[in-house]
Design a protein around this motif. Sequence first.
Motif, PDB file in Angstrom:
ATOM      1  N   ARG A  98       4.014   1.594  -1.082  1.00  0.00           N
ATOM      2  CA  ARG A  98       4.674   1.762  -2.378  1.00  0.00           C
ATOM      3  C   ARG A  98       3.696   2.225  -3.449  1.00  0.00           C
ATOM      4  O   ARG A  98       4.035   3.073  -4.291  1.00  0.00           O
ATOM      5  CB  ARG A  98       5.365   0.458  -2.784  1.00  0.00           C
ATOM      6  CG  ARG A  98       6.650   0.184  -2.003  1.00  0.00           C
ATOM      7  CD  ARG A  98       7.423  -0.968  -2.613  1.00  0.00           C
ATOM      8  NE  ARG A  98       6.769  -2.246  -2.348  1.00  0.00           N
ATOM      9  CZ  ARG A  98       7.142  -3.106  -1.408  1.00  0.00           C
ATOM     10  NH1 ARG A  98       8.163  -2.812  -0.624  1.00  0.00           N
ATOM     11  NH2 ARG A  98       6.513  -4.251  -1.229  1.00  0.00           N
ATOM     12  N   ALA A  99       2.481   1.690  -3.419  1.00  0.00           N
ATOM     13  CA  ALA A  99       1.479   2.096  -4.417  1.00  0.00           C
ATOM     14  C   ALA A  99       1.138   3.576  -4.272  1.00  0.00           C
ATOM     15  O   ALA A  99       1.004   4.297  -5.260  1.00  0.00           O
ATOM     16  CB  ALA A  99       0.231   1.235  -4.273  1.00  0.00           C
ATOM     17  N   THR A 100       1.005   4.028  -3.031  1.00  0.00           N
ATOM     18  CA  THR A 100       0.704   5.442  -2.785  1.00  0.00           C
ATOM     19  C   THR A 100       1.837   6.329  -3.284  1.00  0.00           C
ATOM     20  O   THR A 100       1.614   7.334  -3.972  1.00  0.00           O
ATOM     21  CB  THR A 100       0.487   5.693  -1.282  1.00  0.00           C
ATOM     22  OG1 THR A 100      -0.637   4.918  -0.838  1.00  0.00           O
ATOM     23  CG2 THR A 100       0.215   7.168  -1.008  1.00  0.00           C
ATOM     24  N   ASP A 154       0.831  -1.205   0.000  1.00  0.00           N
ATOM     25  CA  ASP A 154       0.000   0.000   0.000  1.00  0.00           C
ATOM     26  C   ASP A 154       0.868   1.258   0.000  1.00  0.00           C
ATOM     27  O   ASP A 154       0.579   2.238  -0.701  1.00  0.00           O
ATOM     28  CB  ASP A 154      -0.929   0.010   1.212  1.00  0.00           C
ATOM     29  CG  ASP A 154      -1.998  -1.071   1.135  1.00  0.00           C
ATOM     30  OD1 ASP A 154      -2.231  -1.587   0.017  1.00  0.00           O
ATOM     31  OD2 ASP A 154      -2.588  -1.392   2.181  1.00  0.00           O
ATOM     32  N   LYS A 180       4.154   5.627  -5.482  1.00  0.00           N
ATOM     33  CA  LYS A 180       4.347   5.535  -6.930  1.00  0.00           C
ATOM     34  C   LYS A 180       3.370   6.431  -7.675  1.00  0.00           C
ATOM     35  O   LYS A 180       3.654   6.899  -8.785  1.00  0.00           O
ATOM     36  CB  LYS A 180       4.197   4.081  -7.377  1.00  0.00           C
ATOM     37  CG  LYS A 180       4.759   3.798  -8.762  1.00  0.00           C
ATOM     38  CD  LYS A 180       4.786   2.314  -9.054  1.00  0.00           C
ATOM     39  CE  LYS A 180       5.442   2.038 -10.392  1.00  0.00           C
ATOM     40  NZ  LYS A 180       5.532   0.580 -10.677  1.00  0.00           N
ATOM     41  N   ARG A 181       2.214   6.681  -7.072  1.00  0.00           N
ATOM     42  CA  ARG A 181       1.235   7.592  -7.676  1.00  0.00           C
ATOM     43  C   ARG A 181       1.571   9.056  -7.409  1.00  0.00           C
ATOM     44  O   ARG A 181       0.837   9.949  -7.820  1.00  0.00           O
ATOM     45  CB  ARG A 181      -0.173   7.279  -7.152  1.00  0.00           C
ATOM     46  CG  ARG A 181      -0.737   5.957  -7.632  1.00  0.00           C
ATOM     47  CD  ARG A 181      -2.234   5.875  -7.378  1.00  0.00           C
ATOM     48  NE  ARG A 181      -2.539   5.905  -5.955  1.00  0.00           N
ATOM     49  CZ  ARG A 181      -2.674   4.824  -5.186  1.00  0.00           C
ATOM     50  NH1 ARG A 181      -2.520   3.612  -5.726  1.00  0.00           N
ATOM     51  NH2 ARG A 181      -2.957   4.926  -3.902  1.00  0.00           N
ATOM     52  N   GLY A 182       2.695   9.299  -6.711  1.00  0.00           N
ATOM     53  CA  GLY A 182       3.109  10.662  -6.440  1.00  0.00           C
ATOM     54  C   GLY A 182       2.432  11.290  -5.250  1.00  0.00           C
ATOM     55  O   GLY A 182       2.479  12.515  -5.082  1.00  0.00           O
ATOM     56  N   ARG A 183       1.821  10.485  -4.382  1.00  0.00           N
ATOM     57  CA  ARG A 183       1.120  10.992  -3.212  1.00  0.00           C
ATOM     58  C   ARG A 183       1.981  10.840  -1.960  1.00  0.00           C
ATOM     59  O   ARG A 183       2.645   9.821  -1.776  1.00  0.00           O
ATOM     60  CB  ARG A 183      -0.202  10.258  -3.021  1.00  0.00           C
ATOM     61  CG  ARG A 183      -1.177  10.439  -4.193  1.00  0.00           C
ATOM     62  CD  ARG A 183      -2.450   9.637  -3.969  1.00  0.00           C
ATOM     63  NE  ARG A 183      -3.354   9.738  -5.105  1.00  0.00           N
ATOM     64  CZ  ARG A 183      -4.488   9.049  -5.221  1.00  0.00           C
ATOM     65  NH1 ARG A 183      -4.835   8.198  -4.260  1.00  0.00           N
ATOM     66  NH2 ARG A 183      -5.256   9.203  -6.292  1.00  0.00           N
ATOM     67  N   TRP A 209      10.726   7.958  -7.401  1.00  0.00           N
ATOM     68  CA  TRP A 209       9.628   7.925  -6.422  1.00  0.00           C
ATOM     69  C   TRP A 209      10.040   7.186  -5.149  1.00  0.00           C
ATOM     70  O   TRP A 209       9.593   7.527  -4.056  1.00  0.00           O
ATOM     71  CB  TRP A 209       8.359   7.329  -7.030  1.00  0.00           C
ATOM     72  CG  TRP A 209       8.414   5.873  -7.399  1.00  0.00           C
ATOM     73  CD1 TRP A 209       8.718   5.349  -8.604  1.00  0.00           C
ATOM     74  CD2 TRP A 209       8.143   4.758  -6.525  1.00  0.00           C
ATOM     75  NE1 TRP A 209       8.668   3.971  -8.561  1.00  0.00           N
ATOM     76  CE2 TRP A 209       8.308   3.582  -7.303  1.00  0.00           C
ATOM     77  CE3 TRP A 209       7.780   4.635  -5.194  1.00  0.00           C
ATOM     78  CZ2 TRP A 209       8.115   2.307  -6.767  1.00  0.00           C
ATOM     79  CZ3 TRP A 209       7.588   3.370  -4.663  1.00  0.00           C
ATOM     80  CH2 TRP A 209       7.751   2.222  -5.445  1.00  0.00           C
TER      81      TRP A 209
END
Length: 304
Positions: A189-191, A187, A193-196, A228
């Motif tokens: 890493r996904a956040t 979770d 990677k989206r630039g958040r 990122w």
Amino acid sequence: MTDPSPETTVRSPQDMLGAVPYLLGYHPGGEIVAVYLGADQRILGVAAEPLRFSAEALSEHLMLQAPAEPCAEVALIGYGPPPIRPVLATIGRILELFWPLHTLLWVTGSRCVCLLDSCSCQAHRGMDIDPATSPVAAQMAYAGMVALPSRQALDTLVAPDLVSQAEVEAAVAPLTPDAVVPGLLDDVRATAKRGRRLTAGQLAPLALALTRRDVLEAAWGDVCACMWQRDLWLDVTRRVPDRYASGPATLAAWCAWRRDEHALAIAACQRAVREGPGHRLTRLVTSVVRTHVPAHRLRHPAAH
């Protein structure tokens, strides 16, 4: 000392001055920089030392940071006001006992002068410079390399953010120390990677989780050289309370090393060691970074 990729070559003083900030990770000032060159003018490594030591001590430090690959020449660049000139000249005479001098440049403001009597390069009589306009600098920036305004700006990347630390401290308080949220790393890493940017609520369980050896090593195994990930682990390092900073600082150091941002990797290692109890992964990453071996020459070592 940082060791760039094999494609980095120099053909002029402008190339040299344009490359140095990206190879160091920041624009030097009040420092002596050594650029170690191969026979084909390929840059093998770059080292920087602040001007707070004698010329003899600076020479020794620069010799100790020479890359393992044999050097054909060394270029010396002094960044600072006029009093730096005799120090730079003395270091040049000492290092010339070990390697031929490719060039001996003195940079003050936007002016560059070559101090080698036998040199006929464009800087011999002095020239105006703008490293940012160098084609080499443009190439490195396009490749994703970073040149911060100063060494202080680099150190700030791993310095504690006191306001954010207080917010995360409050979010950590109600959590169970041994609780690990399933899928937490995915979770996070996904956040990122989206630039958040992670919230304090996301940072709190992550801070606790990274104190566990299995979680930290799992996160380390997935660290890559992506920008990122660099931003993620630097941000976590700055925002978690000091007692939780060793793990993310280790990950930030590993990412910086994989990106050939050696000065940043060293700064992150120092933060990790200062705040941590001496986790073996922190010791491993610190050992790798301090060998000055670049990422492209070393296989990704196993956690064990």
